[in-house]
Design a protein around this motif. Sequence first.
Motif, PDB file in Angstrom:
ATOM      1  N   ASP A   1       4.576  22.850  34.362  1.00  0.00           N
ATOM      2  CA  ASP A   1       5.515  22.692  35.476  1.00  0.00           C
ATOM      3  C   ASP A   1       6.963  22.792  34.995  1.00  0.00           C
ATOM      4  OD1 ASP A   1       3.576  22.373  37.446  1.00  0.00           O
ATOM      5  OD2 ASP A   1       3.428  20.213  37.126  1.00  0.00           O
ATOM      6  N   THR A   2       7.193  22.362  33.766  1.00  0.00           N
ATOM      7  CA  THR A   2       8.542  22.440  33.199  1.00  0.00           C
ATOM      8  C   THR A   2       9.018  23.886  33.137  1.00  0.00           C
ATOM      9  OG1 THR A   2       8.074  20.487  31.840  1.00  0.00           O
ATOM     10  CG2 THR A   2       9.975  21.838  31.219  1.00  0.00           C
ATOM     11  N   LEU A   3       8.122  24.793  32.742  1.00  0.00           N
ATOM     12  CA  LEU A   3       8.508  26.202  32.658  1.00  0.00           C
ATOM     13  C   LEU A   3       8.870  26.770  34.027  1.00  0.00           C
ATOM     14  CD1 LEU A   3       6.079  27.806  30.045  1.00  0.00           C
ATOM     15  CD2 LEU A   3       8.365  26.869  29.718  1.00  0.00           C
ATOM     16  N   ARG A   4       8.072  26.430  35.021  1.00  0.00           N
ATOM     17  CA  ARG A   4       8.373  26.912  36.372  1.00  0.00           C
ATOM     18  C   ARG A   4       9.714  26.358  36.848  1.00  0.00           C
ATOM     19  NH1 ARG A   4       4.629  28.730  39.600  1.00  0.00           N
ATOM     20  NH2 ARG A   4       3.005  27.487  38.570  1.00  0.00           N
ATOM     21  N   GLU A   5       9.905  25.061  36.656  1.00  0.00           N
ATOM     22  CA  GLU A   5      11.155  24.422  37.080  1.00  0.00           C
ATOM     23  C   GLU A   5      12.349  24.994  36.324  1.00  0.00           C
ATOM     24  OE1 GLU A   5      10.166  20.433  36.192  1.00  0.00           O
ATOM     25  OE2 GLU A   5       8.745  20.230  37.854  1.00  0.00           O
ATOM     26  N   ALA A   6      12.145  25.327  35.056  1.00  0.00           N
ATOM     27  CA  ALA A   6      13.233  25.869  34.249  1.00  0.00           C
ATOM     28  C   ALA A   6      13.693  27.218  34.777  1.00  0.00           C
ATOM     29  CB  ALA A   6      12.784  25.990  32.795  1.00  0.00           C
ATOM     30  N   MET A   7      12.739  28.083  35.099  1.00  0.00           N
ATOM     31  CA  MET A   7      13.119  29.402  35.607  1.00  0.00           C
ATOM     32  C   MET A   7      13.656  29.332  37.029  1.00  0.00           C
ATOM     33  SD  MET A   7      10.551  32.184  33.937  1.00  0.00           S
ATOM     34  CE  MET A   7      10.472  32.337  32.141  1.00  0.00           C
ATOM     35  N   GLU A   8      13.158  28.407  37.820  1.00  0.00           N
ATOM     36  CA  GLU A   8      13.703  28.224  39.165  1.00  0.00           C
ATOM     37  C   GLU A   8      15.131  27.698  39.102  1.00  0.00           C
ATOM     38  OE1 GLU A   8       9.519  27.304  41.588  1.00  0.00           O
ATOM     39  OE2 GLU A   8      10.795  25.650  40.904  1.00  0.00           O
TER      40      GLU A   8
ATOM     41  N   ARG B   1      22.511  34.891  29.552  1.00  0.00           N
ATOM     42  CA  ARG B   1      22.999  33.672  28.890  1.00  0.00           C
ATOM     43  C   ARG B   1      22.776  32.447  29.761  1.00  0.00           C
ATOM     44  NH1 ARG B   1      27.401  31.128  29.925  1.00  0.00           N
ATOM     45  NH2 ARG B   1      28.371  32.920  30.974  1.00  0.00           N
ATOM     46  N   MET B   2      23.077  32.566  31.052  1.00  0.00           N
ATOM     47  CA  MET B   2      22.905  31.434  31.968  1.00  0.00           C
ATOM     48  C   MET B   2      21.434  31.041  32.092  1.00  0.00           C
ATOM     49  SD  MET B   2      25.602  32.394  35.018  1.00  0.00           S
ATOM     50  CE  MET B   2      25.101  30.979  35.990  1.00  0.00           C
ATOM     51  N   ALA B   3      20.555  32.043  32.096  1.00  0.00           N
ATOM     52  CA  ALA B   3      19.122  31.763  32.214  1.00  0.00           C
ATOM     53  C   ALA B   3      18.623  30.961  31.019  1.00  0.00           C
ATOM     54  CB  ALA B   3      18.335  33.066  32.336  1.00  0.00           C
ATOM     55  N   ILE B   4      18.998  31.377  29.814  1.00  0.00           N
ATOM     56  CA  ILE B   4      18.545  30.678  28.613  1.00  0.00           C
ATOM     57  C   ILE B   4      19.116  29.265  28.567  1.00  0.00           C
ATOM     58  CG2 ILE B   4      18.621  30.671  26.094  1.00  0.00           C
ATOM     59  CD1 ILE B   4      16.718  32.750  27.288  1.00  0.00           C
ATOM     60  N   GLU B   5      20.372  29.120  28.924  1.00  0.00           N
ATOM     61  CA  GLU B   5      20.982  27.787  28.933  1.00  0.00           C
ATOM     62  C   GLU B   5      20.278  26.865  29.924  1.00  0.00           C
ATOM     63  OE1 GLU B   5      25.060  28.490  29.812  1.00  0.00           O
ATOM     64  OE2 GLU B   5      25.586  29.056  27.744  1.00  0.00           O
ATOM     65  N   ALA B   6      19.994  27.366  31.126  1.00  0.00           N
ATOM     66  CA  ALA B   6      19.338  26.553  32.145  1.00  0.00           C
ATOM     67  C   ALA B   6      17.931  26.152  31.708  1.00  0.00           C
ATOM     68  CB  ALA B   6      19.283  27.306  33.473  1.00  0.00           C
ATOM     69  N   MET B   7      17.189  27.090  31.113  1.00  0.00           N
ATOM     70  CA  MET B   7      15.839  26.771  30.657  1.00  0.00           C
ATOM     71  C   MET B   7      15.864  25.703  29.571  1.00  0.00           C
ATOM     72  SD  MET B   7      13.612  30.302  30.672  1.00  0.00           S
ATOM     73  CE  MET B   7      14.825  31.601  30.477  1.00  0.00           C
ATOM     74  N   GLY B   8      16.822  25.809  28.657  1.00  0.00           N
ATOM     75  CA  GLY B   8      16.927  24.817  27.600  1.00  0.00           C
ATOM     76  C   GLY B   8      17.268  23.444  28.136  1.00  0.00           C
TER      77      GLY B   8
ATOM     78  N   SER C   1      13.145  39.449  39.589  1.00  0.00           N
ATOM     79  CA  SER C   1      14.105  39.062  38.554  1.00  0.00           C
ATOM     80  C   SER C   1      14.656  37.684  38.874  1.00  0.00           C
ATOM     81  CB  SER C   1      15.247  40.077  38.456  1.00  0.00           C
ATOM     82  OG  SER C   1      15.999  40.115  39.645  1.00  0.00           O
ATOM     83  N   ILE C   2      15.191  37.057  37.862  1.00  0.00           N
ATOM     84  CA  ILE C   2      15.786  35.730  38.014  1.00  0.00           C
ATOM     85  C   ILE C   2      17.235  35.892  38.460  1.00  0.00           C
ATOM     86  CG2 ILE C   2      16.445  33.616  36.794  1.00  0.00           C
ATOM     87  CD1 ILE C   2      14.147  34.181  34.836  1.00  0.00           C
ATOM     88  N   GLY C   3      17.575  35.320  39.610  1.00  0.00           N
ATOM     89  CA  GLY C   3      18.946  35.335  40.089  1.00  0.00           C
ATOM     90  C   GLY C   3      19.268  36.363  41.141  1.00  0.00           C
ATOM     91  N   SER C   4      18.331  37.255  41.444  1.00  0.00           N
ATOM     92  CA  SER C   4      18.630  38.311  42.411  1.00  0.00           C
ATOM     93  C   SER C   4      18.477  37.855  43.853  1.00  0.00           C
ATOM     94  CB  SER C   4      17.722  39.520  42.162  1.00  0.00           C
ATOM     95  OG  SER C   4      16.354  39.142  42.275  1.00  0.00           O
ATOM     96  N   GLY C   5      17.892  36.684  44.065  1.00  0.00           N
ATOM     97  CA  GLY C   5      17.710  36.144  45.415  1.00  0.00           C
ATOM     98  C   GLY C   5      17.774  34.636  45.382  1.00  0.00           C
ATOM     99  N   PRO C   6      17.755  33.987  46.545  1.00  0.00           N
ATOM    100  CA  PRO C   6      17.871  32.526  46.587  1.00  0.00           C
ATOM    101  C   PRO C   6      16.675  31.797  45.995  1.00  0.00           C
ATOM    102  CG  PRO C   6      17.435  33.422  48.776  1.00  0.00           C
ATOM    103  CD  PRO C   6      17.715  34.586  47.892  1.00  0.00           C
ATOM    104  N   SER C   7      15.544  32.481  45.862  1.00  0.00           N
ATOM    105  CA  SER C   7      14.362  31.863  45.256  1.00  0.00           C
ATOM    106  C   SER C   7      13.649  32.918  44.415  1.00  0.00           C
ATOM    107  CB  SER C   7      13.409  31.310  46.319  1.00  0.00           C
ATOM    108  OG  SER C   7      12.936  32.353  47.156  1.00  0.00           O
ATOM    109  N   VAL C   8      12.738  32.462  43.555  1.00  0.00           N
ATOM    110  CA  VAL C   8      12.023  33.377  42.686  1.00  0.00           C
ATOM    111  C   VAL C   8      10.587  32.899  42.505  1.00  0.00           C
ATOM    112  CG1 VAL C   8      12.657  32.181  40.540  1.00  0.00           C
ATOM    113  CG2 VAL C   8      12.115  34.628  40.480  1.00  0.00           C
ATOM    114  N   GLU C   9       9.670  33.830  42.426  1.00  0.00           N
ATOM    115  CA  GLU C   9       8.274  33.512  42.148  1.00  0.00           C
ATOM    116  C   GLU C   9       8.030  33.656  40.649  1.00  0.00           C
ATOM    117  OE1 GLU C   9       3.727  34.983  43.332  1.00  0.00           O
ATOM    118  OE2 GLU C   9       5.488  35.950  44.221  1.00  0.00           O
ATOM    119  N   VAL C  10       7.621  32.554  40.031  1.00  0.00           N
ATOM    120  CA  VAL C  10       7.413  32.526  38.586  1.00  0.00           C
ATOM    121  C   VAL C  10       5.923  32.498  38.287  1.00  0.00           C
ATOM    122  CG1 VAL C  10       7.930  31.301  36.437  1.00  0.00           C
ATOM    123  CG2 VAL C  10       9.559  31.208  38.354  1.00  0.00           C
TER     124      VAL C  10
END
Length: 286
Positions: free
Chosen positions: A76-83, A57-64, A171-180
Amino acid sequence: MSPFDAARIRSASRTDVGRRRSENQDDFREFEHTSGARLLALADGMGGHRGGRTASRMAIEAMGEVFASRQSPNHDTLREAMEAANTRIYDVASRRSELRGMGTTGVALLFRTDGLACVAHVGDSRAYRLREGSIAPLTADHSFVASLLEQGEITAEEAAVHPRRNEILRSIGSGPSVEVDVAPVETRPGDQFLLCSDGLSGVLTDSEIGSVLLREHPEKAVEILVDLANERGGPDNITVMVAAMPDESMASNSETERTGNDSRRIRWILAATALIGALLALCLIR
């Protein structure tokens, strides 16, 4: 691709808890931007009873939110959204012991108003494109089994039944950063796109998914695909999103047909009017 009206894209979505889970930890949403751009986003949560549901839920809200805040959304928006989603989930999990370790996969497809599109993903939720009857993946799973398959250590048949096939490497959220992973996507009139969680792709083959998309309109396709996944045992939550590009050739043919019909109608009216006039004139002479 020339500019097109993204509002003409026909889309449908459906989610189901499946046959073996008590809670649906998938989340999904479709967003429309003030510029006319559209975003489809899907997340498959993990990390305990509350954690997975909260993370997706948090991931979808943040991306939106990131999508809505950009003047002209692009790759770039997609990368920033998932980050942004990663930062938000990781921070919450770090502060709340009951949510520690939570995370989610994520896949998103952006349709821009200039006719371009792009896809971003983390984990094993997938995106596909169906074109001229042939389906092809737009994403590659970030999973242990996918890495073995890529290295040629196992076959596709072995991958389908591998005991570690559900083990993801990102995965998104499992560490302080993520590679998208972000990639441009070419679009053509008549293309169809599908996003799904592994509750679908884990039990149906790509060709089975493609055959349904080929036969059915988006609203019916998502229903059939979810039902098929449940018929295969429904071992996981199932979420499917389908978007169909407007088929300009069909639209042109329809317009041509309407124009032809209008022309024939006008000629018929003129001929009938002339005939009626002639009959009235004959009556007056008599």
